[in-house]
Design a protein around this motif. Structure first.
Motif, PDB file in Angstrom:
ATOM      1  N   LEU A 208       1.028  -0.956   0.173  1.00  0.00           N
ATOM      2  CA  LEU A 208      -0.263   0.142   0.396  1.00  0.00           C
ATOM      3  C   LEU A 208       0.509   1.815  -0.157  1.00  0.00           C
ATOM      4  O   LEU A 208       0.746   2.615  -0.765  1.00  0.00           O
ATOM      5  CB  LEU A 208      -0.720   0.251   1.133  1.00  0.00           C
ATOM      6  CG  LEU A 208      -1.933  -0.901   0.893  1.00  0.00           C
ATOM      7  CD1 LEU A 208      -2.921  -1.180   2.315  1.00  0.00           C
ATOM      8  CD2 LEU A 208      -2.635  -0.678  -0.701  1.00  0.00           C
ATOM      9  N   GLY A 209       1.918   1.409   0.446  1.00  0.00           N
ATOM     10  CA  GLY A 209       3.152   1.954   0.424  1.00  0.00           C
ATOM     11  C   GLY A 209       3.990   3.015  -0.877  1.00  0.00           C
ATOM     12  O   GLY A 209       3.622   3.769  -1.250  1.00  0.00           O
ATOM     13  N   ILE A 210       3.896   0.818  -1.175  1.00  0.00           N
ATOM     14  CA  ILE A 210       4.459   1.520  -3.229  1.00  0.00           C
ATOM     15  C   ILE A 210       2.988   2.382  -3.972  1.00  0.00           C
ATOM     16  O   ILE A 210       3.425   3.317  -4.681  1.00  0.00           O
ATOM     17  CB  ILE A 210       4.979   0.544  -3.188  1.00  0.00           C
ATOM     18  CG1 ILE A 210       6.375  -0.032  -2.807  1.00  0.00           C
ATOM     19  CG2 ILE A 210       5.249   0.488  -4.733  1.00  0.00           C
ATOM     20  CD1 ILE A 210       6.519  -0.956  -2.582  1.00  0.00           C
ATOM     21  N   VAL A 211       2.012   1.913  -4.007  1.00  0.00           N
ATOM     22  CA  VAL A 211       1.053   1.913  -4.398  1.00  0.00           C
ATOM     23  C   VAL A 211       0.720   3.735  -3.916  1.00  0.00           C
ATOM     24  O   VAL A 211       0.158   4.396  -4.993  1.00  0.00           O
ATOM     25  CB  VAL A 211      -0.248   1.183  -4.149  1.00  0.00           C
ATOM     26  CG1 VAL A 211      -1.330   1.830  -4.654  1.00  0.00           C
ATOM     27  CG2 VAL A 211      -0.656  -0.112  -4.888  1.00  0.00           C
ATOM     28  N   ARG A 212       0.437   3.912  -2.873  1.00  0.00           N
ATOM     29  CA  ARG A 212       0.556   5.439  -2.703  1.00  0.00           C
ATOM     30  C   ARG A 212       1.687   6.371  -3.095  1.00  0.00           C
ATOM     31  O   ARG A 212       1.505   7.574  -3.683  1.00  0.00           O
ATOM     32  CB  ARG A 212       0.424   5.892  -0.876  1.00  0.00           C
ATOM     33  CG  ARG A 212       0.219   6.655  -0.500  1.00  0.00           C
ATOM     34  CD  ARG A 212       0.184   6.950   1.049  1.00  0.00           C
ATOM     35  NE  ARG A 212       0.063   8.394   1.798  1.00  0.00           N
ATOM     36  CZ  ARG A 212       1.995   8.010   2.918  1.00  0.00           C
ATOM     37  NH1 ARG A 212       2.666   7.829   2.554  1.00  0.00           N
ATOM     38  NH2 ARG A 212       1.472   9.874   2.245  1.00  0.00           N
TER      39      ARG A 212
ATOM     40  N   ARG B 167       3.308   5.781  -5.925  1.00  0.00           N
ATOM     41  CA  ARG B 167       3.108   6.233  -6.872  1.00  0.00           C
ATOM     42  C   ARG B 167       2.386   6.759  -7.671  1.00  0.00           C
ATOM     43  O   ARG B 167       2.334   7.627  -8.482  1.00  0.00           O
ATOM     44  CB  ARG B 167       3.337   4.723  -7.712  1.00  0.00           C
ATOM     45  CG  ARG B 167       4.481   3.723  -7.894  1.00  0.00           C
ATOM     46  CD  ARG B 167       3.985   2.288  -8.517  1.00  0.00           C
ATOM     47  NE  ARG B 167       5.467   1.887  -8.361  1.00  0.00           N
ATOM     48  CZ  ARG B 167       5.714   0.512  -9.746  1.00  0.00           C
ATOM     49  NH1 ARG B 167       5.356   0.143 -10.478  1.00  0.00           N
ATOM     50  NH2 ARG B 167       6.756  -0.083  -9.144  1.00  0.00           N
ATOM     51  N   ARG B 168       1.552   6.935  -6.630  1.00  0.00           N
ATOM     52  CA  ARG B 168      -0.209   7.618  -7.427  1.00  0.00           C
ATOM     53  C   ARG B 168       0.223   8.983  -6.922  1.00  0.00           C
ATOM     54  O   ARG B 168      -0.190  10.090  -7.588  1.00  0.00           O
ATOM     55  CB  ARG B 168      -1.411   7.263  -6.118  1.00  0.00           C
ATOM     56  CG  ARG B 168      -2.350   6.196  -6.904  1.00  0.00           C
ATOM     57  CD  ARG B 168      -3.621   5.582  -6.151  1.00  0.00           C
ATOM     58  NE  ARG B 168      -3.958   4.495  -6.672  1.00  0.00           N
ATOM     59  CZ  ARG B 168      -5.019   3.839  -6.149  1.00  0.00           C
ATOM     60  NH1 ARG B 168      -5.543   4.719  -5.446  1.00  0.00           N
ATOM     61  NH2 ARG B 168      -5.405   2.450  -6.478  1.00  0.00           N
ATOM     62  N   LYS B 169       1.138   9.185  -5.771  1.00  0.00           N
ATOM     63  CA  LYS B 169       1.362  10.435  -5.669  1.00  0.00           C
ATOM     64  C   LYS B 169       2.689  11.542  -6.067  1.00  0.00           C
ATOM     65  O   LYS B 169       2.038  12.432  -7.056  1.00  0.00           O
ATOM     66  CB  LYS B 169       2.661  11.195  -4.447  1.00  0.00           C
ATOM     67  CG  LYS B 169       2.353  12.008  -4.017  1.00  0.00           C
ATOM     68  CD  LYS B 169       3.336  11.737  -2.025  1.00  0.00           C
ATOM     69  CE  LYS B 169       3.492  13.186  -1.767  1.00  0.00           C
ATOM     70  NZ  LYS B 169       4.285  12.383  -0.506  1.00  0.00           N
ATOM     71  N   VAL B 170       3.140  10.852  -7.360  1.00  0.00           N
ATOM     72  CA  VAL B 170       4.065  11.000  -7.853  1.00  0.00           C
ATOM     73  C   VAL B 170       3.355  11.621  -9.705  1.00  0.00           C
ATOM     74  O   VAL B 170       3.657  12.398 -10.472  1.00  0.00           O
ATOM     75  CB  VAL B 170       4.791   9.771  -8.533  1.00  0.00           C
ATOM     76  CG1 VAL B 170       6.276  10.535  -9.389  1.00  0.00           C
ATOM     77  CG2 VAL B 170       6.462   9.968  -7.233  1.00  0.00           C
ATOM     78  N   GLN B 171       2.423  10.592 -10.225  1.00  0.00           N
ATOM     79  CA  GLN B 171       1.544  10.122 -11.540  1.00  0.00           C
ATOM     80  C   GLN B 171       0.787  11.957 -11.010  1.00  0.00           C
ATOM     81  O   GLN B 171      -0.119  12.453 -12.241  1.00  0.00           O
ATOM     82  CB  GLN B 171       0.184   9.694 -11.359  1.00  0.00           C
ATOM     83  CG  GLN B 171       1.558   8.299 -11.385  1.00  0.00           C
ATOM     84  CD  GLN B 171       0.785   7.091 -12.375  1.00  0.00           C
ATOM     85  OE1 GLN B 171      -0.247   7.189 -11.615  1.00  0.00           O
ATOM     86  NE2 GLN B 171       1.366   5.574 -12.625  1.00  0.00           N
ATOM     87  N   ALA B 172       0.318  11.915  -9.569  1.00  0.00           N
ATOM     88  CA  ALA B 172      -0.622  13.409  -9.401  1.00  0.00           C
ATOM     89  C   ALA B 172      -0.308  14.748  -9.901  1.00  0.00           C
ATOM     90  O   ALA B 172      -0.614  15.452 -10.051  1.00  0.00           O
ATOM     91  CB  ALA B 172      -1.538  13.021  -8.702  1.00  0.00           C
TER      92      ALA B 172
END
Length: 99
Positions: A61-65, A67-72
């Motif tokens: 979940l930390g990795i997914v978070r 990655r979403r943060k960087v994409q946003a």
């Protein structure tokens, strides 16, 4: 800042001396060990497995978070490149002084 190598070496020396001098001190233990009455699971028990699964789930979940943060984040805008052309000669000829 002081060099801490001396402190680390001194601590290692103290631990080595303590390990060599304290072995064999507690020899009053009985020669036979009592058999465990219950089954010991160690890390493979239900609580250990739940803790490992919870840790892995948290890492995913930390990795997914991240990655979403960087994409946003919006991409940084490219600044226009300004090329300045020289107004005079780049190299001025050397003039020898007259005697």
């Amino acid at each position: 800042m002081r060099n801490r190598t001396v402190h680390v070496l001194r601590a290692g020396l103290v631990l080595a001396v303590m390990a060599t001098t304290t072995t064999g001190v507690a020899t009053a233990a009985p020669a036979t060990q009592a058999e465990p009455t219950g089954v010991s699971f160690g890390l493979l028990g239900p609580v250990g497995l739940a803790a490992v699964l919870l840790g892995i789930l948290g890492m995913v979940l930390g990795i997914v978070r991240q990655r979403r943060k960087v994409q946003a984040e919006p991409a940084p805008a490219q600044a226009p490149v300004v090329v300045e052309e020289p107004t005079g000669p780049v190299l001025a000829p050397y003039g020898r002084p007259q005697p």
